[in-house]
Design an enzyme around this catalytic site. Structure first.
Site, PDB file in Angstrom:
ATOM      1  N   HIS A  92      13.230   5.233  13.100  1.00 40.35           N
ATOM      2  CA  HIS A  92      13.015   5.447  11.675  1.00 40.35           C
ATOM      3  C   HIS A  92      13.924   6.578  11.194  1.00 40.35           C
ATOM      4  CE1 HIS A  92      10.771   6.214   7.909  1.00 40.35           C
ATOM      5  NE2 HIS A  92      10.351   4.986   8.044  1.00 40.35           N
ATOM      6  N   GLU A 114      -0.362  -8.958  -1.519  1.00 39.94           N
ATOM      7  CA  GLU A 114      -0.970  -8.473  -0.271  1.00 39.94           C
ATOM      8  C   GLU A 114      -2.175  -7.581  -0.579  1.00 39.94           C
ATOM      9  OE1 GLU A 114       1.256  -7.487   3.755  1.00 39.94           O
ATOM     10  OE2 GLU A 114       0.800  -5.626   2.694  1.00 39.94           O
ATOM     11  N   GLU A 134      -2.079   5.036   3.139  1.00 37.96           N
ATOM     12  CA  GLU A 134      -2.068   3.632   2.749  1.00 37.96           C
ATOM     13  C   GLU A 134      -3.458   3.084   2.404  1.00 37.96           C
ATOM     14  OE1 GLU A 134       1.680   4.332   5.079  1.00 37.96           O
ATOM     15  OE2 GLU A 134      -0.439   4.864   5.331  1.00 37.96           O
ATOM     16  N   ARG A 172       2.608   7.882   9.763  1.00 34.49           N
ATOM     17  CA  ARG A 172       2.294   9.297   9.601  1.00 34.49           C
ATOM     18  C   ARG A 172       1.187   9.747  10.556  1.00 34.49           C
ATOM     19  NH1 ARG A 172       3.542  12.608   5.093  1.00 34.49           N
ATOM     20  NH2 ARG A 172       4.530  10.761   4.201  1.00 34.49           N
ATOM     21  N   ASP A 196       0.811  -1.216   0.000  1.00 30.55           N
ATOM     22  CA  ASP A 196       0.000   0.000   0.000  1.00 30.55           C
ATOM     23  C   ASP A 196       0.845   1.267   0.000  1.00 30.55           C
ATOM     24  OD1 ASP A 196       1.053  -0.032   2.581  1.00 30.55           O
ATOM     25  OD2 ASP A 196      -0.823  -0.712   3.488  1.00 30.55           O
ATOM     26  N   HIS A 208       6.449   4.665  13.456  1.00 30.71           N
ATOM     27  CA  HIS A 208       6.834   5.483  12.312  1.00 30.71           C
ATOM     28  C   HIS A 208       5.649   6.061  11.549  1.00 30.71           C
ATOM     29  CE1 HIS A 208       5.815   1.749  10.217  1.00 30.71           C
ATOM     30  NE2 HIS A 208       5.680   2.479   9.126  1.00 30.71           N
TER      31      HIS A 208
END
Length: 376
Positions: free
Chosen positions: A241, A121, A135, A210, A99, A208
């Site tokens: 990250h 996936e 995503e 967003r 994604d 990590h």
């Protein structure tokens, strides 16, 4: 050579590299295909680590990465670079995974060139368009342009069927289990300076996403501090990250604690070793929700939604959100209640058997032999 199908596998981030590594390997080993591995460069060092681990080489690298790049930057630069490649490489089929913005841009680029596409996936959903962002939108958009959907679970199959997608839907399992079992069989280790794995029950954490930037990240960091205060026999391993929006606040909030070990991103072999030696996983990562249960480790998901509810249903993971009190309560139960811990640690992982990549190759082979790409 003239009878070989030309396949392009596109990736840009470390999760894509991990989950596509088994797919790349089976196509490389097949006499029926000529493979082109194409990197967008959305991530740089982290992807290279995975490529080295699995002994993979890229045929092309668009090298789009820029500091503090926006979603528009990634999309536009990937789309333009892939368009130029697709126009010259005469690919018969393109494969994307997951994604990411790389996957979305590659899907759009393939569609513009009328190249059939397979989505590894496929079918994950939260039904909240902005969570995770971007995503959830990426995977929904990819699904509308895909000819072969490779769904990791029966729920993913149902999601695709309910979405009214036009492509063929196939249940394959998740390729991340292929990759995980491959690496775990090598008995990898993870040596962290100063961390005594025997002295502490170590919590492995990754943060990590967003949607967790800002105050949720502060809440999560505070929960880590409270857990360590409540349980002196615990330590926290937190690979940071590369994005400064994530790493700098965590360094400021957690860097001085003697039982918190902030490191650079672990390579995948080290990560597998860390999972095996850890007691508990706290993460907002999608992949760890799939990987850790295969190694018998409970997962607390630091998100308000998950596109992998199968893990929650199976009992291998628990959705705890980003509120400090909720995280501390859930972790405390697993650290103080052996029965609750054992129940999660021994639950059966629903994400596959380690043969997903082989199934994907056979499905694509059949599709191309049937000439269904001519229907585009």
């Amino acid at each position: 050579m003239t009878n070989q199908h030309r396949i392009g596998i596109i990736l840009g981030t470390r999760p894509e590299a991990i989950k596509l590594a088994p797919v790349i390997q089976v196509f490389q080993n097949s006499p029926d295909f000529e493979l082109q591995v194409i990197l967008t460069g959305q991530h740089r060092e982290m992807v290279e680590q995975v490529m080295q681990l699995f002994k993979l080489k890229a045929d092309w690298n668009l090298e789009i990465m820029q500091r503090e790049q926006s979603l528009s930057d990634i999309t536009c630069r990937s789309l333009q670079g892939l368009e130029a490649l697709f126009q010259t490489q005469e690919l018969d089929f393109v494969i994307v995974q997951g994604d990411t913005t790389t996957a979305f841009a590659a899907t759009l680029a393939a569609f513009y060139q009328k190249i059939p596409l397979g989505h590894v996936e496929a079918g994950l959903r939260t039904d909240d368009l902005f969570n995770p962002f971007p995503e959830e939108a990426n995977r929904r958009l990819i699904s509308q342009l895909t000819q072969l959907h490779f769904a990791p679970t029966t729920l993913a199959v149902e999601n695709l069927q309910n979405s009214g997608v036009l492509g063929e839907i196939h249940l394959t399992g998740n390729t991340v289990i292929d990759a995980l079992l491959n690496v775990a069989a090598k008995k990898t280790v993870c040596n962290i300076p100063g961390l005594d794995w025997h002295k502490y029950r170590t919590i492995l954490a990754t943060v990590h996403r967003r949607e967790n930037w800002g105050s949720p990240l502060q809440n999560i960091a505070e929960s880590f501090l409270q857990i360590l205060e409540q349980f002196p026999d615990t330590a926290l391993l937190l690979p940071l990250h590369k994005n400064p929006t994530v790493r700098e606040p965590l360094q400021q909030l957690l860097g001085s604690h003697p039982r918190i070990f902030l490191t650079e991103p672990l390579d995948y072999a080290e990560l597998v070793g860390a999972i095996e030696r850890s007691h508990l996983i706290l993460t907002d990562s999608g992949g760890l929700q799939e990987e850790a249960p295969s190694l018998g480790k409970p997962v607390l998901v630091l998100r308000d939604t998950t596109e992998r509810p199968e893990a929650v249903t199976a009992g291998t993971a628990k959705l705890v959100g980003t509120q400090t009190a909720n995280i501390v309560t859930a972790a405390s139960e697993l650290l103080s209640n052996p029965d609750a811990y054992t129940k999660m640690a021994t639950a059966i992982n629903p994400f596959g058997d380690g043969h997903a990549a082989e199934r994907i190759l056979q499905i694509i082979k059949n599709y191309l032999q049937q000439g269904t790409e001519k229907q585009l």
